[in-house]
Design a protein around this motif. Structure first.
Motif, PDB file in Angstrom:
ATOM      1  N   TRP A  13       0.804  -1.218   0.000  1.00 42.70           N
ATOM      2  CA  TRP A  13       0.000   0.000   0.000  1.00 42.70           C
ATOM      3  C   TRP A  13       0.837   1.267   0.000  1.00 42.70           C
ATOM      4  CZ3 TRP A  13      -4.705  -0.915  -1.546  1.00 42.70           C
ATOM      5  CH2 TRP A  13      -5.199  -2.209  -1.399  1.00 42.70           C
ATOM      6  N   HIS A  14       2.122   1.137  -0.359  1.00 44.49           N
ATOM      7  CA  HIS A  14       2.977   2.327  -0.522  1.00 44.49           C
ATOM      8  C   HIS A  14       4.228   1.897  -1.285  1.00 44.49           C
ATOM      9  CE1 HIS A  14       4.582   6.347   1.002  1.00 44.49           C
ATOM     10  NE2 HIS A  14       5.572   5.817   0.300  1.00 44.49           N
ATOM     11  N   LEU A  15       4.301   2.231  -2.557  1.00 43.07           N
ATOM     12  CA  LEU A  15       5.383   1.716  -3.403  1.00 43.07           C
ATOM     13  C   LEU A  15       5.854   2.775  -4.391  1.00 43.07           C
ATOM     14  CD1 LEU A  15       7.098  -0.707  -4.466  1.00 43.07           C
ATOM     15  CD2 LEU A  15       5.177  -1.209  -6.003  1.00 43.07           C
ATOM     16  N   HIS A  16       7.184   2.856  -4.545  1.00 33.83           N
ATOM     17  CA  HIS A  16       7.797   3.688  -5.582  1.00 33.83           C
ATOM     18  C   HIS A  16       8.355   2.769  -6.669  1.00 33.83           C
ATOM     19  CE1 HIS A  16       7.761   7.375  -3.077  1.00 33.83           C
ATOM     20  NE2 HIS A  16       7.929   6.517  -2.074  1.00 33.83           N
ATOM     21  N   LEU A  17       7.897   2.963  -7.890  1.00 32.80           N
ATOM     22  CA  LEU A  17       8.385   2.162  -9.013  1.00 32.80           C
ATOM     23  C   LEU A  17       9.316   2.947  -9.934  1.00 32.80           C
ATOM     24  CD1 LEU A  17       5.095   0.270  -9.945  1.00 32.80           C
ATOM     25  CD2 LEU A  17       7.153  -0.724  -8.928  1.00 32.80           C
ATOM     26  N   ARG A  18       9.363   4.267  -9.764  1.00 31.90           N
ATOM     27  CA  ARG A  18      10.107   5.142 -10.659  1.00 31.90           C
ATOM     28  C   ARG A  18       9.506   5.085 -12.069  1.00 31.90           C
ATOM     29  NH1 ARG A  18      11.284   7.426  -6.149  1.00 31.90           N
ATOM     30  NH2 ARG A  18      13.112   6.651  -5.037  1.00 31.90           N
ATOM     31  N   ASP A  19      10.301   5.388 -13.089  1.00 34.03           N
ATOM     32  CA  ASP A  19       9.761   5.492 -14.446  1.00 34.03           C
ATOM     33  C   ASP A  19      10.853   5.157 -15.453  1.00 34.03           C
ATOM     34  OD1 ASP A  19       7.847   5.943 -16.369  1.00 34.03           O
ATOM     35  OD2 ASP A  19       7.658   8.096 -16.012  1.00 34.03           O
ATOM     36  N   LEU A  43       7.125  11.389  -9.366  1.00 32.31           N
ATOM     37  CA  LEU A  43       8.117  11.273 -10.426  1.00 32.31           C
ATOM     38  C   LEU A  43       8.758  12.635 -10.678  1.00 32.31           C
ATOM     39  CD1 LEU A  43       6.154   9.059 -12.987  1.00 32.31           C
ATOM     40  CD2 LEU A  43       7.529   8.337 -11.023  1.00 32.31           C
ATOM     41  N   ALA A  44       9.789  12.645 -11.526  1.00 27.05           N
ATOM     42  CA  ALA A  44      10.412  13.922 -11.879  1.00 27.05           C
ATOM     43  C   ALA A  44       9.366  14.865 -12.471  1.00 27.05           C
ATOM     44  CB  ALA A  44      11.555  13.680 -12.859  1.00 27.05           C
ATOM     45  N   GLN A  45       8.475  14.316 -13.281  1.00 31.03           N
ATOM     46  CA  GLN A  45       7.272  15.047 -13.705  1.00 31.03           C
ATOM     47  C   GLN A  45       6.113  14.449 -12.914  1.00 31.03           C
ATOM     48  OE1 GLN A  45       5.412  14.429 -17.636  1.00 31.03           O
ATOM     49  NE2 GLN A  45       5.348  16.662 -17.838  1.00 31.03           N
ATOM     50  N   PRO A  46       5.686  15.106 -11.854  1.00 34.93           N
ATOM     51  CA  PRO A  46       4.735  14.483 -10.933  1.00 34.93           C
ATOM     52  C   PRO A  46       3.403  14.154 -11.589  1.00 34.93           C
ATOM     53  CG  PRO A  46       4.999  16.825 -10.448  1.00 34.93           C
ATOM     54  CD  PRO A  46       6.066  16.469 -11.427  1.00 34.93           C
ATOM     55  N   THR A 108      12.154  12.787  -1.827  1.00 41.43           N
ATOM     56  CA  THR A 108      12.517  12.724  -3.236  1.00 41.43           C
ATOM     57  C   THR A 108      11.416  13.294  -4.128  1.00 41.43           C
ATOM     58  OG1 THR A 108      13.825  10.738  -2.813  1.00 41.43           O
ATOM     59  CG2 THR A 108      13.205  11.161  -5.100  1.00 41.43           C
ATOM     60  N   ASN A 109      11.814  14.165  -5.062  1.00 44.94           N
ATOM     61  CA  ASN A 109      10.886  14.752  -6.041  1.00 44.94           C
ATOM     62  C   ASN A 109       9.661  15.374  -5.379  1.00 44.94           C
ATOM     63  OD1 ASN A 109      12.556  13.974  -8.170  1.00 44.94           O
ATOM     64  ND2 ASN A 109      11.476  12.053  -8.503  1.00 44.94           N
ATOM     65  N   SER A 110       9.875  16.086  -4.294  1.00 48.50           N
ATOM     66  CA  SER A 110       8.749  16.729  -3.598  1.00 48.50           C
ATOM     67  C   SER A 110       8.795  18.252  -3.705  1.00 48.50           C
ATOM     68  CB  SER A 110       8.724  16.324  -2.119  1.00 48.50           C
ATOM     69  OG  SER A 110       9.895  16.768  -1.459  1.00 48.50           O
ATOM     70  N   SER A 111       9.621  18.778  -4.596  1.00 51.21           N
ATOM     71  CA  SER A 111       9.718  20.232  -4.730  1.00 51.21           C
ATOM     72  C   SER A 111       8.408  20.843  -5.223  1.00 51.21           C
ATOM     73  CB  SER A 111      10.858  20.602  -5.683  1.00 51.21           C
ATOM     74  OG  SER A 111      10.651  20.026  -6.968  1.00 51.21           O
ATOM     75  N   ASN A 112       7.585  20.038  -5.883  1.00 48.78           N
ATOM     76  CA  ASN A 112       6.286  20.519  -6.349  1.00 48.78           C
ATOM     77  C   ASN A 112       5.183  20.321  -5.317  1.00 48.78           C
ATOM     78  OD1 ASN A 112       6.904  21.224  -9.230  1.00 48.78           O
ATOM     79  ND2 ASN A 112       7.539  19.084  -9.248  1.00 48.78           N
TER      80      ASN A 112
END
Length: 343
Positions: A13-19, A43-46, A108-112
């Motif tokens: 119920w909480h997974l990062h797969l990247r792209d 993601l880099a493009q959320p 990670t990738n949370s600047s947006n």
């Protein structure tokens, strides 16, 4: 002594797969042991709307091993520009199951991410109206708050208010790491928490004592032993408010082992085996199935899986690395043999 354990096939119920090319590595590991997974949108493009979620979902499906029935459950990334219409479209989608709140700069990738949580309240009201769960990375990013206190500070500053203002909004406090988080979940309705293998198995000594171990570095950061014990008690209690969420977060080895290493532990290569080890240490293997396979789907109001998965008591060593696009990926706790193995 238990030497074999068969459980209903679990979900993550909480997974990062990247792209991109990374999916060729990450998707297969999760599909091997989980039937479904809530996929993170940072993601880099959320993934900020239903259109992007649909495209990302297809990329994941395209990377699935042949004959796999793994189901990616998509989420959208909340920003201060998220609109009421974005929430309506997400809630009407057949493949979006939640929206994720990242405080800006928290991970990670949370600047947006969200810079002003209070400005998000109209969006949260719409989520409550449409019964779209809120997933929270519960850490403040104030520079004057100690990194070990950021989870508690977020609960005090923001999450308590969100919970009171939206009493029927389903909230998941993701990757809980503290006694305060456990208490918050226990004290509030419509509230749950995911727990990671690294926070169940390790405390901050495993990150810092005797040298810095970059592959044990994650956010929220590992806490002191008293907090780990609180998480273990919650995980093995049989309370349905606590369920499996790996927060497996792959980064190339070179990105972890440098002057400013990335936060994230790659646990998906052996996630259910790591959880089994944590539960066995507490004499609570009989509680693993509920935590791994029942409570998550119940909270998300989805059917429990029908398939099963069997683990055998067998020591094995992970390889030093896995391929990760054109780079390598170092697995969490690679230096120590694992004690359970999927049969």
């Amino acid at each position: 002594m238990t030497t074999q354990l068969t459980i209903t096939k679990p979900d993550d119920w909480h997974l990062h797969l990247r792209d991109g090319p990374a999916l060729n590595t990450t998707v297969a590991f999760s599909a091997r042991q989980f039937q479904r997974a809530i996929v993170m949108p940072n993601l880099a493009q959320p993934i900020v709307n239903a259109e992007r979620a649909s495209a990302y979902r297809q990329r994941i499906l395209d990377a699935l091993p042949e004959k796999s029935s793994f189901q990616p459950l998509m989420t959208i990334y909340l920003t201060n520009d998220t609109s009421i219409e974005d929430i309506k479209q997400a809630s009407q989608s057949d493949y979006i199951f939640a929206a994720k709140l990242y405080p800006a700069g928290a991970t990670t990738n949370s600047s947006n991410g969200v810079a002003d949580v209070s400005a998000l309240f109209p969006v949260l009201e719409e989520m409550q109206k449409h019964d779209l769960p809120l997933l929270v990375h519960a850490e403040v990013t104030d520079t004057d708050i100690d990194i070990f206190d950021r989870e508690k500070a977020f609960i005090d500053k923001y999450l308590t208010s969100i919970r009171k203002t939206f009493p029927e909004l389903r909230i998941v406090l993701e990757h809980a790491t503290t006694q305060q988080s456990v208490d918050f979940v226990l004290e509030n309705n419509y509230t749950a928490a995911t727990l990671t293998p690294q926070h169940l198995l390790f405390n901050r000594n495993d990150l810092l004592a005797g040298g810095i171990r970059p592959h044990n570095y994650c956010l929220p950061i590992l806490k002191r032993e008293t907090h780990r014990q609180a998480l273990i008690k919650a995980a093995t209690s049989g309370n349905p408010k606590f369920f499996l969420g790996t927060d497996s977060a792959p980064h190339a080895t070179t990105a972890k082992e440098n002057q400013c290493g990335c936060a994230g532990c790659f646990t998906a290569y052996a996630a259910i085996e790591l959880y089994a080890e944590a539960f066995e240490k507490e004499g609570a293997l009989n509680k693993l199935e509920g935590f791994s396979s029942f409570y998550g789907p119940d909270f998300y109001r989805l059917p429990r899986n029908k398939q099963t998965l069997t683990l055998s008591k067998e020591s094995w060593q992970a390889p030093p690395s896995y391929s990760f696009g054109t780079q390598t990926l170092t697995p969490f706790r690679q230096e120590t043999p694992l004690q359970w193995k999927i049969k």
